[in-house]
Design a protein around this motif. Structure first.
Motif, PDB file in Angstrom:
ATOM      1  N   ILE A 154     -62.297  49.531 -54.401  1.00  0.00           N
ATOM      2  CA  ILE A 154     -62.202  48.211 -55.022  1.00  0.00           C
ATOM      3  C   ILE A 154     -61.542  48.310 -56.389  1.00  0.00           C
ATOM      4  O   ILE A 154     -60.770  47.428 -56.785  1.00  0.00           O
ATOM      5  N   THR A 155     -61.823  49.376 -57.136  1.00  0.00           N
ATOM      6  CA  THR A 155     -61.160  49.552 -58.430  1.00  0.00           C
ATOM      7  C   THR A 155     -59.662  49.741 -58.245  1.00  0.00           C
ATOM      8  O   THR A 155     -58.849  49.148 -58.992  1.00  0.00           O
TER       9      THR A 155
ATOM     10  N   HIS B  60     -57.879  48.643 -55.748  1.00  0.00           N
ATOM     11  CA  HIS B  60     -57.350  47.335 -55.339  1.00  0.00           C
ATOM     12  C   HIS B  60     -57.233  46.398 -56.534  1.00  0.00           C
ATOM     13  O   HIS B  60     -56.266  45.627 -56.644  1.00  0.00           O
ATOM     14  N   ALA B  61     -58.211  46.436 -57.435  1.00  0.00           N
ATOM     15  CA  ALA B  61     -58.174  45.564 -58.611  1.00  0.00           C
ATOM     16  C   ALA B  61     -56.978  45.890 -59.499  1.00  0.00           C
ATOM     17  O   ALA B  61     -56.285  44.996 -59.995  1.00  0.00           O
TER      18      ALA B  61
ATOM     19  N   SER C 198     -53.815  44.681 -57.905  1.00  0.00           N
ATOM     20  CA  SER C 198     -53.726  43.227 -57.760  1.00  0.00           C
ATOM     21  C   SER C 198     -53.252  42.526 -59.029  1.00  0.00           C
ATOM     22  O   SER C 198     -53.008  41.320 -58.998  1.00  0.00           O
TER      23      SER C 198
ATOM     24  N   SER D 266     -58.565  43.007 -64.353  1.00  0.00           N
ATOM     25  CA  SER D 266     -59.222  43.397 -63.101  1.00  0.00           C
ATOM     26  C   SER D 266     -60.728  43.553 -63.273  1.00  0.00           C
ATOM     27  O   SER D 266     -61.396  44.078 -62.387  1.00  0.00           O
TER      28      SER D 266
ATOM     29  N   ARG E  41     -63.292  41.463 -63.214  1.00  0.00           N
ATOM     30  CA  ARG E  41     -64.167  40.786 -62.257  1.00  0.00           C
ATOM     31  C   ARG E  41     -64.226  41.557 -60.934  1.00  0.00           C
ATOM     32  O   ARG E  41     -65.300  41.741 -60.352  1.00  0.00           O
ATOM     33  N   THR E  42     -63.089  42.019 -60.462  1.00  0.00           N
ATOM     34  CA  THR E  42     -63.069  42.763 -59.202  1.00  0.00           C
ATOM     35  C   THR E  42     -63.777  44.099 -59.344  1.00  0.00           C
ATOM     36  O   THR E  42     -64.479  44.538 -58.418  1.00  0.00           O
TER      37      THR E  42
ATOM     38  N   MET F 131     -67.410  43.555 -59.048  1.00  0.00           N
ATOM     39  CA  MET F 131     -67.789  43.406 -57.643  1.00  0.00           C
ATOM     40  C   MET F 131     -67.861  44.761 -56.951  1.00  0.00           C
ATOM     41  O   MET F 131     -68.698  44.970 -56.060  1.00  0.00           O
TER      42      MET F 131
ATOM     43  N   SER G  58     -70.287  39.437 -62.666  1.00  0.00           N
ATOM     44  CA  SER G  58     -68.902  39.261 -62.244  1.00  0.00           C
ATOM     45  C   SER G  58     -68.390  37.878 -62.622  1.00  0.00           C
ATOM     46  O   SER G  58     -67.266  37.725 -63.103  1.00  0.00           O
TER      47      SER G  58
ATOM     48  N   GLU H 276     -65.292  36.881 -65.231  1.00  0.00           N
ATOM     49  CA  GLU H 276     -64.163  36.019 -64.900  1.00  0.00           C
ATOM     50  C   GLU H 276     -64.041  34.870 -65.894  1.00  0.00           C
ATOM     51  O   GLU H 276     -62.941  34.512 -66.317  1.00  0.00           O
TER      52      GLU H 276
END
Length: 340
Positions: A229-230, A232-233, A236, A264, A266-267, A270, A332, A336
């Motif tokens: 996820i990190t 991906h963040a 992104s 990133s 918030r992601t 998560m 999270s 954001e």
């Protein structure tokens, strides 16, 4: 008028014919093997029978047990890791769960733990989440499962802390480097697809049974979601934003700290949420290797068919999962809102 010829039609026909040939060959081989091995069974083992692989693993186990305190690899590596993890878990347990130094209560007491949980939940979330945390922790005490719940929380917190110290830097690296991402992805796939019970036996071989093996098994199981996820963040973040930072003369370190990580956040939070949920699930299973906490209560109750005790402890695990999930989800959302 010129007529366009479809050159892909013959090629697709060849491919279909090739697939039919492969399927037909597989069917023929299967029929031949069926005729040869018809009526024969696979290897059957009695309770005391062992294969060569079983004996080899038992010999390895005996060799490690005999040389654990003399082999340099164990003396200066595995034993040191086990000592550090044990000290971390013992410190957290002494703080919120078990008395230490002759004290009748943990260092901050049960009321201090409830107050601390409420304050942290309010600080990262809102008053509703804080009220849920206080109610959940009070529920543990009212059900007579305070120490077991705090032991589970201690193992979870210890495993998550170590997992995040490893996972977030690796996730950032994987997000920035395509090569490293390709290298680490098969390992993450292996760690996530391997059944959870398979982690337990090899770790006890190197770290013995107890909190250290349970914590290490938990962090191995819980780290991959945070890494993925990190990464991906980081990937992104809009490329135009990164290019704008580069055009303003930002160095790679400044772009990471001032642009990529804040955008990133918030992601990443998560990802922390998913790591906590995975760690809590694994801590419960790790009761099979003598991990303290609610998982041990559930296992012992099921062995004695005490459905009431097992359900009570299982309900406490559910309440803890809900509280931790709501707290990290609220964190999270606040991240954001702060970014906006």
């Amino acid at each position: 008028m010129a007529v366009a010829l479809d050159k892909t039609a013959p090629l697709s026909g060849v491919r279909r014919a090739g697939r039919r040939t492969v399927v037909a060959a597989i069917v023929v081989v299967w029929l031949v093997l069926f005729a040869v091995f018809r009526g024969r069974q696979t290897l059957t083992l009695a309770a005391a029978d062992l294969t060569g692989l079983h004996r080899w693993f038992n010999d390895v186990n005996d060799s490690i047990g005999a040389n654990r305190n003399t082999n340099p690899l164990f003396l200066y590596f595995f034993n040191e890791i086990r000592l550090v993890i044990d000290n971390l878990v013992t410190f957290v347990q002494g703080l919120i769960s078990q008395p230490s130094g002759g004290r009748p209560l943990p260092q901050i007491g049960w009321l201090g733990v409830v107050g601390l949980a409420g304050f942290v939940s309010w600080a990262v979330g809102n008053w509703r989440v804080a009220l849920l945390a206080v109610a959940g922790f009070t529920f543990f005490g009212l059900q007579g499962l305070w120490q077991e719940s705090m032991d589970t929380l201690s193992l979870t917190v210890s495993a998550v802390l170590v997992a995040l110290l490893i996972a977030i830097p690796l996730g950032v690296w994987a997000g920035l480097s395509d090569r490293f991402n390709r290298i680490v992805t098969p390992f993450l796939d292996f760690m996530q697809t391997m059944p959870t019970f398979v982690y337990l036996a090899p770790l006890t071989l190197f770290f013995l049974i107890g909190p250290a093996s349970a914590t290490i098994a938990t962090l191995i199981y819980a780290a991959p979601p945070a890494i993925r996820i990190t990464a991906h963040a980081i990937r992104s973040v809009p490329q135009t934003t990164v290019e704008a930072a580069d055009s303003l003369g930002a160095t790679r370190r400044q772009a990471l700290l001032k642009v990529l990580l804040p955008m990133s956040r918030r992601t990443v939070v998560m990802g922390v949420n998913q790591t906590i949920m995975a760690a809590l699930a694994m801590v419960t299973i790790a009761a099979l290797i003598d991990a303290p906490g609610l998982g041990k209560t559930v296992v012992q109750a099921l062995q004695s068919l005490d459905v009431g005790t097992a359900f009570n402890a299982g309900l406490a695990i559910v309440v803890m999962a809900i509280v931790l999930d709501r707290v990290t989800t609220a964190a999270s959302g606040r991240a954001e809102a702060a970014r906006r």
